[in-house]
Design a protein around this motif. Sequence first.
Motif, PDB file in Angstrom:
ATOM      1  N   GLU A 292     -43.260 -40.414  20.667  1.00 33.46           N
ATOM      2  CA  GLU A 292     -44.384 -39.673  21.222  1.00 33.46           C
ATOM      3  C   GLU A 292     -44.098 -39.323  22.673  1.00 33.46           C
ATOM      4  OE1 GLU A 292     -49.208 -40.111  21.730  1.00 33.46           O
ATOM      5  OE2 GLU A 292     -48.079 -41.770  20.906  1.00 33.46           O
ATOM      6  N   GLN A 293     -44.443 -38.093  23.043  1.00 33.39           N
ATOM      7  CA  GLN A 293     -44.333 -37.687  24.439  1.00 33.39           C
ATOM      8  C   GLN A 293     -45.430 -38.413  25.213  1.00 33.39           C
ATOM      9  OE1 GLN A 293     -44.550 -33.360  25.801  1.00 33.39           O
ATOM     10  NE2 GLN A 293     -46.392 -34.310  26.627  1.00 33.39           N
ATOM     11  N   VAL A 294     -45.038 -39.172  26.216  1.00 30.76           N
ATOM     12  CA  VAL A 294     -46.021 -39.896  27.029  1.00 30.76           C
ATOM     13  C   VAL A 294     -46.172 -39.280  28.417  1.00 30.76           C
ATOM     14  CG1 VAL A 294     -45.832 -42.071  25.772  1.00 30.76           C
ATOM     15  CG2 VAL A 294     -44.306 -41.629  27.714  1.00 30.76           C
ATOM     16  N   GLU A 295     -45.212 -38.469  28.811  1.00 31.43           N
ATOM     17  CA  GLU A 295     -45.294 -37.704  30.049  1.00 31.43           C
ATOM     18  C   GLU A 295     -44.700 -36.337  29.784  1.00 31.43           C
ATOM     19  OE1 GLU A 295     -43.513 -39.639  33.456  1.00 31.43           O
ATOM     20  OE2 GLU A 295     -44.125 -41.598  32.683  1.00 31.43           O
ATOM     21  N   GLY A 296     -45.414 -35.295  30.156  1.00 29.12           N
ATOM     22  CA  GLY A 296     -44.914 -33.945  29.947  1.00 29.12           C
ATOM     23  C   GLY A 296     -46.044 -32.959  29.821  1.00 29.12           C
ATOM     24  N   PRO A 297     -45.698 -31.724  29.524  1.00 32.62           N
ATOM     25  CA  PRO A 297     -46.685 -30.651  29.567  1.00 32.62           C
ATOM     26  C   PRO A 297     -47.614 -30.567  28.353  1.00 32.62           C
ATOM     27  CG  PRO A 297     -44.558 -29.776  28.951  1.00 32.62           C
ATOM     28  CD  PRO A 297     -44.350 -31.225  29.281  1.00 32.62           C
TER      29      PRO A 297
ATOM     30  N   GLY B 272     -36.773 -26.391  33.939  1.00 37.28           N
ATOM     31  CA  GLY B 272     -37.769 -26.798  34.921  1.00 37.28           C
ATOM     32  C   GLY B 272     -38.795 -27.792  34.416  1.00 37.28           C
ATOM     33  N   LEU B 273     -38.623 -28.293  33.203  1.00 37.81           N
ATOM     34  CA  LEU B 273     -39.544 -29.271  32.624  1.00 37.81           C
ATOM     35  C   LEU B 273     -38.873 -30.620  32.476  1.00 37.81           C
ATOM     36  CD1 LEU B 273     -41.038 -27.239  29.635  1.00 37.81           C
ATOM     37  CD2 LEU B 273     -42.157 -27.748  31.790  1.00 37.81           C
ATOM     38  N   GLU B 274     -39.687 -31.661  32.489  1.00 37.92           N
ATOM     39  CA  GLU B 274     -39.206 -32.995  32.181  1.00 37.92           C
ATOM     40  C   GLU B 274     -40.233 -33.651  31.271  1.00 37.92           C
ATOM     41  OE1 GLU B 274     -36.739 -35.480  34.908  1.00 37.92           O
ATOM     42  OE2 GLU B 274     -38.625 -36.632  34.985  1.00 37.92           O
ATOM     43  N   LEU B 275     -39.751 -34.282  30.197  1.00 35.25           N
ATOM     44  CA  LEU B 275     -40.615 -34.965  29.242  1.00 35.25           C
ATOM     45  C   LEU B 275     -40.109 -36.387  29.069  1.00 35.25           C
ATOM     46  CD1 LEU B 275     -40.118 -31.851  28.153  1.00 35.25           C
ATOM     47  CD2 LEU B 275     -41.558 -32.643  26.329  1.00 35.25           C
ATOM     48  N   VAL B 276     -41.033 -37.312  28.877  1.00 35.69           N
ATOM     49  CA  VAL B 276     -40.687 -38.697  28.606  1.00 35.69           C
ATOM     50  C   VAL B 276     -41.268 -39.046  27.244  1.00 35.69           C
ATOM     51  CG1 VAL B 276     -40.903 -41.094  29.340  1.00 35.69           C
ATOM     52  CG2 VAL B 276     -40.725 -39.270  31.064  1.00 35.69           C
TER      53      VAL B 276
ATOM     54  N   PHE C  13     -33.788 -29.640  24.834  1.00 39.42           N
ATOM     55  CA  PHE C  13     -33.633 -30.280  26.130  1.00 39.42           C
ATOM     56  C   PHE C  13     -32.416 -31.190  26.128  1.00 39.42           C
ATOM     57  CE2 PHE C  13     -38.188 -29.541  25.556  1.00 39.42           C
ATOM     58  CZ  PHE C  13     -38.463 -28.780  26.678  1.00 39.42           C
ATOM     59  N   ARG C  14     -31.951 -31.531  27.307  1.00 36.79           N
ATOM     60  CA  ARG C  14     -30.839 -32.459  27.485  1.00 36.79           C
ATOM     61  C   ARG C  14     -31.390 -33.828  27.872  1.00 36.79           C
ATOM     62  NH1 ARG C  14     -27.271 -30.529  24.660  1.00 36.79           N
ATOM     63  NH2 ARG C  14     -26.692 -28.417  25.147  1.00 36.79           N
ATOM     64  N   VAL C  15     -30.762 -34.859  27.348  1.00 36.58           N
ATOM     65  CA  VAL C  15     -31.157 -36.220  27.698  1.00 36.58           C
ATOM     66  C   VAL C  15     -30.723 -36.485  29.132  1.00 36.58           C
ATOM     67  CG1 VAL C  15     -30.797 -38.677  27.204  1.00 36.58           C
ATOM     68  CG2 VAL C  15     -31.082 -37.041  25.324  1.00 36.58           C
ATOM     69  N   ARG C  16     -31.678 -36.947  29.948  1.00 37.80           N
ATOM     70  CA  ARG C  16     -31.392 -37.268  31.352  1.00 37.80           C
ATOM     71  C   ARG C  16     -31.280 -38.768  31.593  1.00 37.80           C
ATOM     72  NH1 ARG C  16     -35.235 -32.949  34.581  1.00 37.80           N
ATOM     73  NH2 ARG C  16     -33.999 -31.119  34.041  1.00 37.80           N
TER      74      ARG C  16
END
Length: 129
Positions: free
Chosen positions: A68-73, A51-55, A33-36
Amino acid sequence: MREVEVSRFVRTYPGIVRDDLSSDSILESEGSFRVRAVEADGDRVVVGGYGLELVSEFTTHEDSIEYEQVEGPLETLRTTLTCEPEDEGTRLTGRSQVAVGGPELVDRVAAWKRRGELRRALDSIASEY
């Protein structure tokens, strides 16, 4: 849930490696993924692609960085990147726990993909030294 681990040796001191690591550079080096966006203190990073976004949230310790992923799939995605002294250099180790929240087969595929991301990240970090 599955756990994966990858390690690499680099010929420089752990303090140098730790000082060079940042939350955004770690996630970018994983290659998926690319850093947004990065919060000012670097503790929270938003990445995206396909089409995904992770926090992810980051915590820095003396010899490791945890995120740790706190928002995402994913149901679970926790990673620890350690920098430990070894033979006048550094042993970099990435350990991740990953769970999709579906059938065991899906968790195995996610772990396989995660291992590849950790390999890319550690290869990228090691290539700097």
